[in-house]
Every structure is written in structure tokens, then in C-alpha cells.
Design an enzyme around this catalytic site. Structure first.
Site, PDB file in Angstrom:
ATOM      1  N   LYS A  64       0.814  -1.227   0.000  1.00  0.00           N
ATOM      2  CA  LYS A  64       0.000   0.000   0.000  1.00  0.00           C
ATOM      3  C   LYS A  64       0.848   1.279   0.000  1.00  0.00           C
ATOM      4  O   LYS A  64       0.410   2.294  -0.526  1.00  0.00           O
ATOM      5  CB  LYS A  64      -0.938  -0.002   1.211  1.00  0.00           C
ATOM      6  N   ASN A  74      -4.810   2.113  -2.024  1.00  0.00           N
ATOM      7  CA  ASN A  74      -5.390   0.765  -2.130  1.00  0.00           C
ATOM      8  C   ASN A  74      -6.077   0.545  -3.468  1.00  0.00           C
ATOM      9  O   ASN A  74      -6.597  -0.532  -3.725  1.00  0.00           O
ATOM     10  CB  ASN A  74      -6.390   0.500  -0.986  1.00  0.00           C
ATOM     11  N   ASP A  80     -10.129   3.501   1.418  1.00  0.00           N
ATOM     12  CA  ASP A  80     -10.413   2.878   2.722  1.00  0.00           C
ATOM     13  C   ASP A  80     -11.265   3.796   3.606  1.00  0.00           C
ATOM     14  O   ASP A  80     -12.190   3.345   4.281  1.00  0.00           O
ATOM     15  CB  ASP A  80      -9.114   2.536   3.468  1.00  0.00           C
ATOM     16  N   GLY A  85      -5.593   2.090  17.893  1.00  0.00           N
ATOM     17  CA  GLY A  85      -4.651   1.679  16.851  1.00  0.00           C
ATOM     18  C   GLY A  85      -4.108   2.867  16.096  1.00  0.00           C
ATOM     19  O   GLY A  85      -4.774   3.913  15.998  1.00  0.00           O
TER      20      GLY A  85
HETATM   21  P1  NAP Z   1      -1.038  -2.260  10.842  1.00  0.00           P
HETATM   22  O1  NAP Z   1      -0.625  -1.057  10.084  1.00  0.00           O
HETATM   23  O2  NAP Z   1      -0.128  -3.437  10.924  1.00  0.00           O
HETATM   24  O3  NAP Z   1      -1.418  -1.794  12.356  1.00  0.00           O
HETATM   25  C1  NAP Z   1      -1.728  -2.752  13.328  1.00  0.00           C
HETATM   26  C2  NAP Z   1      -2.254  -2.045  14.563  1.00  0.00           C
HETATM   27  O4  NAP Z   1      -2.627  -3.045  15.537  1.00  0.00           O
HETATM   28  C3  NAP Z   1      -1.236  -1.137  15.251  1.00  0.00           C
HETATM   29  O5  NAP Z   1      -1.913  -0.061  15.855  1.00  0.00           O
HETATM   30  C4  NAP Z   1      -0.635  -2.084  16.308  1.00  0.00           C
HETATM   31  O6  NAP Z   1      -0.094  -1.410  17.421  1.00  0.00           O
HETATM   32  C5  NAP Z   1      -1.868  -2.823  16.737  1.00  0.00           C
HETATM   33  N1  NAP Z   1      -1.511  -4.098  17.384  1.00  0.00           N
HETATM   34  C6  NAP Z   1      -1.066  -5.214  16.761  1.00  0.00           C
HETATM   35  N2  NAP Z   1      -0.827  -6.189  17.695  1.00  0.00           N
HETATM   36  C7  NAP Z   1      -1.110  -5.643  18.921  1.00  0.00           C
HETATM   37  C8  NAP Z   1      -1.057  -6.120  20.245  1.00  0.00           C
HETATM   38  N3  NAP Z   1      -0.669  -7.388  20.525  1.00  0.00           N
HETATM   39  N4  NAP Z   1      -1.446  -5.295  21.260  1.00  0.00           N
HETATM   40  C9  NAP Z   1      -1.850  -4.026  20.992  1.00  0.00           C
HETATM   41  N5  NAP Z   1      -1.925  -3.504  19.729  1.00  0.00           N
HETATM   42  C10 NAP Z   1      -1.537  -4.306  18.706  1.00  0.00           C
HETATM   43  O7  NAP Z   1      -2.407  -2.859  10.271  1.00  0.00           O
HETATM   44  P2  NAP Z   1      -3.598  -2.056   9.547  1.00  0.00           P
HETATM   45  O8  NAP Z   1      -3.421  -2.129   8.092  1.00  0.00           O
HETATM   46  O9  NAP Z   1      -3.728  -0.737  10.215  1.00  0.00           O
HETATM   47  O10 NAP Z   1      -4.856  -2.997   9.907  1.00  0.00           O
HETATM   48  C11 NAP Z   1      -5.367  -3.076  11.223  1.00  0.00           C
HETATM   49  C12 NAP Z   1      -6.604  -3.979  11.243  1.00  0.00           C
HETATM   50  O11 NAP Z   1      -7.632  -3.395  10.447  1.00  0.00           O
HETATM   51  C13 NAP Z   1      -6.353  -5.378  10.644  1.00  0.00           C
HETATM   52  O12 NAP Z   1      -7.054  -6.306  11.414  1.00  0.00           O
HETATM   53  C14 NAP Z   1      -6.955  -5.292   9.260  1.00  0.00           C
HETATM   54  O13 NAP Z   1      -7.425  -6.558   8.793  1.00  0.00           O
HETATM   55  C15 NAP Z   1      -8.115  -4.356   9.522  1.00  0.00           C
HETATM   56  N6  NAP Z   1      -8.537  -3.648   8.303  1.00  0.00           N
HETATM   57  C16 NAP Z   1      -9.818  -3.839   7.888  1.00  0.00           C
HETATM   58  C17 NAP Z   1     -10.261  -3.195   6.747  1.00  0.00           C
HETATM   59  C18 NAP Z   1     -11.680  -3.417   6.305  1.00  0.00           C
HETATM   60  O14 NAP Z   1     -11.983  -3.157   5.135  1.00  0.00           O
HETATM   61  N7  NAP Z   1     -12.550  -3.864   7.180  1.00  0.00           N
HETATM   62  C19 NAP Z   1      -9.406  -2.333   6.037  1.00  0.00           C
HETATM   63  C20 NAP Z   1      -8.098  -2.140   6.506  1.00  0.00           C
HETATM   64  C21 NAP Z   1      -7.675  -2.821   7.648  1.00  0.00           C
HETATM   65  P3  NAP Z   1       1.490  -1.068  17.455  1.00  0.00           P
HETATM   66  O15 NAP Z   1       1.637   0.218  16.698  1.00  0.00           O
HETATM   67  O16 NAP Z   1       1.784  -0.935  18.904  1.00  0.00           O
HETATM   68  O17 NAP Z   1       2.212  -2.211  16.816  1.00  0.00           O
END
Ligand code: NAP
Length: 277
Positions: free
Chosen positions: A70, A91, A107, A133
């Protein structure tokens, strides 16, 4: 007379087999009886810069982009929309007839449309939001919440410095609170959004205290596997209005589909069922 080309589109990632996007677009192509194909495209990281421009030569009119590309595609694209620049990721790509690659981010659009469709009387300006997050999804969520007039956002993340960076980027309407204090912010919120990966199948549960949730608060989990996360189940028990993450996935696909295949698709229970099958 030259034969009209059948439009091709797809989703680019690595790995890509898990992606639900081919089911979404495939369903709409069949539903509307349109000519076109939408396929998963797995590209190795060392080949992405070389392969992306070649897709247009093969007949691709565009593509969605997922992890881990991305951000990478922003460096390859020729034109980038303001909202993709603000979010720092794209995206959705359009391969233009003049050979240029146009990058967008839908998004935030998908996130807002999902809440609006599920809770039609949502009034973004009526109160603050809590965002859990600070990753890529949180950036899209915050940009779009500010865009629709949410007065302020309480942002909390395990790694506080990432949340501080978002506050720097998005300005004073974003207030950072400590991850261990997250539960305390919930009772002030009109909207709570989980944009961490916590609660997703195979990941730990979201364990912040939820007893501050008030009846009527809108709670949206971006996680959609499972569809009913522990956060949403608890929120529902507390009288909150819940919004699952699948709708965001479906709505973010709408602008790309319309652009590539020429028909604005409707997000309804049928496409949800097709994706869940
Ligand atoms: P990302 O950039 O990898 O960010 C992950 C986030 O989760 C960060 O804030 C991270 O905190 C936190 N996290 C991960 N493990 C953790 C833990 N053990 N304890 C506390 N916080 C934790 O991922 P992303 O792209 O933002 O996606 C995040 C979620 O949204 C995913 O589940 C994804 O599938 C979902 N999503 C859904 C859609 C949809 O269309 N519904 C679209 C996009 C994303 P740290 O900064 O501390 O690591």
C-alpha cells in the site's frame, strides 16, 4: 474494426490467496452481467516496481493493492490523489490510457459509507470518537472522520509514539491517550473504532476494559474475521449500536469497480453473503 478489449482488474499483494476482493468483484461482475475479470495477483517484493507498469500492457485497467504494497505503490504511481497522500498509502490503482498510473485510497470512504449504511442517523459532528490503533487503517479512519466533521478524536495505541506521529500529521483535533488508559475514554465517545488487528482470528483478543461503553454508542470493529468479534459482542450486550468490518471492505471496493467496469455496484446482503460463503 478493432475488437473491444475485455477489462481486467485484480488485487496485488504478497501473499494474496486469502484476499476476499476477488469474491466481491466476481460477484458484482456476474450480478450485473458485465464483461471483465478480477484476479488475485501475487508479486514478489523485488519485482513490484518492474511488474506494476506491465499490467497495463496485459490489459489491466486497474487494481486494488493490499499488504505489503500500500505504501510502495505510492512511489511507483505517476498521480496520487490528495486523500491517498494524506493517508500515506494507496489501495486502488487506475491504469490510464495515457500509460500513467493513478493511485487513490478508498479505505476512508469505505469506512464512512459502512457506518452510514448501518446507522443511517449517525451524526458525526455530535461528539468525539475513540480510535484504537495507529497503523495504516487508523490513518484512513482518522482522515475520514475529520473530513466528515467529528469534533475530536481520542487516539490510543500500544506504541504511543506512533499515535503521537498521527497527532502531528492530523493536527490538534487528535488527542493521544495512553494505551493503559484506553478504557477510561470510552464513556465520552459517540463512536469507538477498533483499527488494531486485535480480535482477529489468530491474534490476541482486544483486552481493554469495556465497562465504560454507554448504550447508544456506535462501536465499529475493522476486523471482519470473525465477523462478530468479542468487542462487538460485548458492545451489543451493553446496548451499543454495532458495525462490523465486512461492510468497509465492500464499500471501499465500490469506486474501483465503477471506474474499471463502468457500473456503480450496490453493497447489500447478497454481496455480503457471497463473500462469506
Ligand atoms: P497495521 O498497520 O499493521 O497496524 C496494526 C495495529 O494493531 C497497530 O496499531 C498495532 O499497534 C496494533 N496491534 C497489533 N498487535 C497488537 C497487540 N498485541 N497489542 C496491541 N496492539 C496491537 O495494520 P492495519 O493495516 O492498520 O490494519 C489493522 C486492522 O484493520 C487489521 O485487522 C486489518 O485486517 C483491519 N482492516 C480492515 C479493513 C476493512 O476493510 N474492514 C481495512 C483495513 C484494515 P502497534 O503500533 O503498537 O504495533
Amino acid at each position: 474494426m478493432s475488437e473491444q478489449k475485455i477489462p481486467l482488474a485484480g488485487v496485488i499483494g504478497h501473499p494474496i490467496a486469502h484476499s476476499k476482493s476477488p469474491s466481491v468483484h466476481g460477484y458484482w461482475l456476474r450480478k450485473y452481467g458485465l464483461k471483465g475479470f478480477y484476479v488475485p495477483i501475487d508479486i514478489d517484493p523485488e519485482k513490484i516496481a518492474e511488474m506494476l507498469p506491465r499490467l497495463a500492457d496485459l490489459g489491466f485497467v486497474g487494481a486494488n493493492v493490499t499488504i505489503p504494497y500500500k505504501e510502495t505503490v505510492m512511489e511507483i504511481a505517476d498521480l496520487i490523489t490528495d486523500r491517498a497522500t494524506l493517508i500515506g498509502a494507496a489501495n486502488t490503482l487506475i491504469f490510464r490510457k495515457d500509460g500513467r498510473i493513478h493511485a487513490d485510497n478508498t479505505d476512508g470512504y469505505g469506512f464512512i459509507e459502512n457506518i452510514r449504511q448501518t446507522i443511517p442517523d449517525w451524526m458525526p459532528k455530535s461528539g468525539p470518537a475513540v480510535v484504537l490503533g495507529a497503523g495504516g487503517a487508523a490513518r484512513a479512519v482518522i482522515a475520514s472522520l475529520l473530513d466528515v466533521g467529528v469534533p475530536h478524536i481520542m487516539l490510543t495505541n500500544r506504541t504511543r509514539i506512533r499515535a503521537e506521529k498521527l497527532r502531528e500529521d492530523f493536527g490538534p483535533k487528535v488527542h493521544v491517550i495512553d494505551w493503559v488508559q484506553a478504557g477510561n475514554a470510552l464513556d465520552d465517545a459517540d463512536l469507538v473504532v477498533n483499527s488494531t488487528s486485535l480480535g482477529m482470528a489468530g491474534k490476541p483478543d482486544l483486552r481493554i476494559p469495556l465497562d465504560g461503553l454507554r448504550p447508544g454508542t456506535i462501536v465499529n470493529d475493522l476486523v471482519y474475521t470473525p465477523l462478530r468479534t468479542r468487542l462487538l459482542a460485548t458492545a451489543e450486550e451493553r446496548g451499543c449500536r454495532v458495525v462490523d468490518g465486512l461492510g468497509m471492505l465492500l464499500h471501499q471496493a465500490v469506486p474501483g469497480f465503477e471506474r474499471w467496469f463502468g457500473k456503480r455496484p450496490v453493497v447489500d446482503d447478497h454481496v455480503r453473503a457471497a463473500v462469506l460463503r
